[in-house]
Design a protein around this motif. Sequence first.
Motif, PDB file in Angstrom:
ATOM      1  N   PRO A 106      22.930  79.028 -57.248  1.00  0.00           N
ATOM      2  CA  PRO A 106      22.846  79.639 -58.529  1.00  0.00           C
ATOM      3  C   PRO A 106      22.800  78.753 -59.445  1.00  0.00           C
ATOM      4  O   PRO A 106      21.851  78.822 -60.548  1.00  0.00           O
ATOM      5  N   LEU A 107      23.650  77.736 -59.531  1.00  0.00           N
ATOM      6  CA  LEU A 107      23.509  76.648 -60.465  1.00  0.00           C
ATOM      7  C   LEU A 107      22.443  75.835 -60.587  1.00  0.00           C
ATOM      8  O   LEU A 107      21.580  75.657 -61.481  1.00  0.00           O
ATOM      9  N   ILE A 108      21.799  75.356 -59.373  1.00  0.00           N
ATOM     10  CA  ILE A 108      20.392  74.834 -59.126  1.00  0.00           C
ATOM     11  C   ILE A 108      19.245  75.605 -59.813  1.00  0.00           C
ATOM     12  O   ILE A 108      18.325  75.326 -60.577  1.00  0.00           O
ATOM     13  N   ALA A 109      19.311  76.939 -59.742  1.00  0.00           N
ATOM     14  CA  ALA A 109      18.216  78.004 -59.992  1.00  0.00           C
ATOM     15  C   ALA A 109      18.586  78.028 -61.658  1.00  0.00           C
ATOM     16  O   ALA A 109      17.519  78.081 -62.393  1.00  0.00           O
ATOM     17  N   HIS A 110      19.731  77.999 -62.289  1.00  0.00           N
ATOM     18  CA  HIS A 110      19.743  77.824 -63.676  1.00  0.00           C
ATOM     19  C   HIS A 110      19.200  76.781 -64.312  1.00  0.00           C
ATOM     20  O   HIS A 110      18.760  76.794 -65.302  1.00  0.00           O
ATOM     21  N   ILE A 111      19.477  75.567 -63.462  1.00  0.00           N
ATOM     22  CA  ILE A 111      19.025  74.369 -64.068  1.00  0.00           C
ATOM     23  C   ILE A 111      17.421  74.524 -64.361  1.00  0.00           C
ATOM     24  O   ILE A 111      17.005  74.117 -65.178  1.00  0.00           O
ATOM     25  N   HIS A 112      16.798  74.952 -63.260  1.00  0.00           N
ATOM     26  CA  HIS A 112      15.336  75.361 -63.199  1.00  0.00           C
ATOM     27  C   HIS A 112      14.883  76.333 -64.340  1.00  0.00           C
ATOM     28  O   HIS A 112      13.964  75.963 -65.128  1.00  0.00           O
ATOM     29  N   LYS A 113      15.802  77.319 -64.719  1.00  0.00           N
ATOM     30  CA  LYS A 113      15.407  77.917 -65.890  1.00  0.00           C
ATOM     31  C   LYS A 113      15.351  77.198 -67.210  1.00  0.00           C
ATOM     32  O   LYS A 113      14.879  77.485 -67.998  1.00  0.00           O
ATOM     33  N   VAL A 114      16.642  76.436 -67.349  1.00  0.00           N
ATOM     34  CA  VAL A 114      16.850  75.795 -68.393  1.00  0.00           C
ATOM     35  C   VAL A 114      15.473  74.673 -68.805  1.00  0.00           C
ATOM     36  O   VAL A 114      15.144  74.688 -69.919  1.00  0.00           O
ATOM     37  N   VAL A 115      15.114  74.148 -67.488  1.00  0.00           N
ATOM     38  CA  VAL A 115      13.990  73.170 -67.752  1.00  0.00           C
ATOM     39  C   VAL A 115      12.806  73.912 -68.547  1.00  0.00           C
ATOM     40  O   VAL A 115      12.188  73.397 -69.214  1.00  0.00           O
ATOM     41  N   LEU A 116      12.634  75.153 -67.832  1.00  0.00           N
ATOM     42  CA  LEU A 116      11.375  75.769 -68.380  1.00  0.00           C
ATOM     43  C   LEU A 116      11.463  76.441 -69.896  1.00  0.00           C
ATOM     44  O   LEU A 116      10.586  76.150 -70.641  1.00  0.00           O
ATOM     45  N   GLN A 117      12.815  76.458 -70.338  1.00  0.00           N
ATOM     46  CA  GLN A 117      13.236  76.700 -71.666  1.00  0.00           C
ATOM     47  C   GLN A 117      13.069  75.422 -72.522  1.00  0.00           C
ATOM     48  O   GLN A 117      12.428  75.492 -73.689  1.00  0.00           O
ATOM     49  N   LEU A 118      13.578  74.298 -72.054  1.00  0.00           N
ATOM     50  CA  LEU A 118      13.260  72.966 -72.675  1.00  0.00           C
ATOM     51  C   LEU A 118      11.694  72.690 -72.690  1.00  0.00           C
ATOM     52  O   LEU A 118      11.408  71.759 -73.820  1.00  0.00           O
ATOM     53  N   VAL A 148      14.477  63.505 -70.974  1.00  0.00           N
ATOM     54  CA  VAL A 148      15.522  64.162 -71.204  1.00  0.00           C
ATOM     55  C   VAL A 148      16.332  64.258 -69.680  1.00  0.00           C
ATOM     56  O   VAL A 148      15.545  64.213 -68.594  1.00  0.00           O
ATOM     57  N   LEU A 149      17.673  64.127 -69.763  1.00  0.00           N
ATOM     58  CA  LEU A 149      18.366  64.528 -68.388  1.00  0.00           C
ATOM     59  C   LEU A 149      18.913  65.763 -68.426  1.00  0.00           C
ATOM     60  O   LEU A 149      19.613  66.047 -69.557  1.00  0.00           O
ATOM     61  N   ILE A 150      18.972  66.536 -67.427  1.00  0.00           N
ATOM     62  CA  ILE A 150      19.574  67.631 -67.260  1.00  0.00           C
ATOM     63  C   ILE A 150      20.541  67.619 -66.265  1.00  0.00           C
ATOM     64  O   ILE A 150      20.267  67.459 -65.020  1.00  0.00           O
ATOM     65  N   ILE A 151      22.009  68.002 -66.526  1.00  0.00           N
ATOM     66  CA  ILE A 151      22.779  67.709 -65.663  1.00  0.00           C
ATOM     67  C   ILE A 151      23.796  68.891 -65.455  1.00  0.00           C
ATOM     68  O   ILE A 151      24.014  69.791 -66.494  1.00  0.00           O
ATOM     69  N   PRO A 152      24.233  69.313 -64.261  1.00  0.00           N
ATOM     70  CA  PRO A 152      25.520  70.295 -64.156  1.00  0.00           C
ATOM     71  C   PRO A 152      26.686  69.681 -64.707  1.00  0.00           C
ATOM     72  O   PRO A 152      26.994  68.602 -64.727  1.00  0.00           O
ATOM     73  N   VAL A 194      24.495  69.222 -52.666  1.00  0.00           N
ATOM     74  CA  VAL A 194      24.412  70.440 -53.080  1.00  0.00           C
ATOM     75  C   VAL A 194      24.832  71.376 -51.885  1.00  0.00           C
ATOM     76  O   VAL A 194      24.401  71.115 -50.857  1.00  0.00           O
ATOM     77  N   GLN A 195      25.676  72.158 -52.269  1.00  0.00           N
ATOM     78  CA  GLN A 195      26.244  73.155 -51.384  1.00  0.00           C
ATOM     79  C   GLN A 195      25.669  74.576 -51.396  1.00  0.00           C
ATOM     80  O   GLN A 195      25.044  74.792 -52.613  1.00  0.00           O
ATOM     81  N   GLU A 196      25.560  75.599 -50.524  1.00  0.00           N
ATOM     82  CA  GLU A 196      25.069  76.773 -50.619  1.00  0.00           C
ATOM     83  C   GLU A 196      25.600  77.577 -51.960  1.00  0.00           C
ATOM     84  O   GLU A 196      24.702  78.026 -52.608  1.00  0.00           O
ATOM     85  N   GLU A 197      26.936  77.215 -52.085  1.00  0.00           N
ATOM     86  CA  GLU A 197      27.419  78.098 -53.204  1.00  0.00           C
ATOM     87  C   GLU A 197      26.949  77.446 -54.664  1.00  0.00           C
ATOM     88  O   GLU A 197      27.134  78.215 -55.728  1.00  0.00           O
ATOM     89  N   ASP A 198      26.350  76.205 -54.705  1.00  0.00           N
ATOM     90  CA  ASP A 198      25.875  75.924 -55.754  1.00  0.00           C
ATOM     91  C   ASP A 198      24.320  76.084 -56.219  1.00  0.00           C
ATOM     92  O   ASP A 198      23.841  75.718 -57.200  1.00  0.00           O
TER      93      ASP A 198
END
Length: 114
Positions: A60-72, A40-44, A54-58
């Motif tokens: 939280p988005l990277i953290a969110h992707i990691h949460k989605v990975v654990l849900q998947l 599976v591919l997970i993309i923003p 990836v910038q500092e402001e991104d």
Amino acid sequence: MVENCIFCRIVNHEIPAKIIYEDDQVVAFHDISPKAPVHVLIIPKKHIPTLAHVQEEDLPLIAHIHKVVLQLQQELGLQNGFRLIANCDKGGGQEVFHLHYHMLGGGKIEAFPE
Ligand code: 5GP
Ligand code: ZN
């Protein structure tokens, strides 16, 4: 949205993909050429060309992707584990320049050679 970016076009539902998860920030879908029983591919949704962009402001988005990975992991039956890969730029074997994480599992995943 970046013209001619295949993953932006998947985000916009302009080309078909087997989407298994979507929210306001992220899309996950099956790789068209799977390298494992589950691939599976997970993309923003945001077009970020590579991990190195990836910038500092991104973050939280990277953290969110990691949460989605654990849900998947649960939804895909990968309780035994999985491999998460982000190929970064040409030297890392990246071919599609829209940040994505490969999630692989469901079979024997070889250890990296030493
Ligand atoms: P990269 O080498 O950039 O890390 O990985 C790109 C991945 O995207 C490859 O595994 C490839 O099979 C996958 N891919 C390329 N085009 C498409 C597409 O149109 N649809 C889907 N679902 N996967 C794609
Ligand atoms: Zn894109």
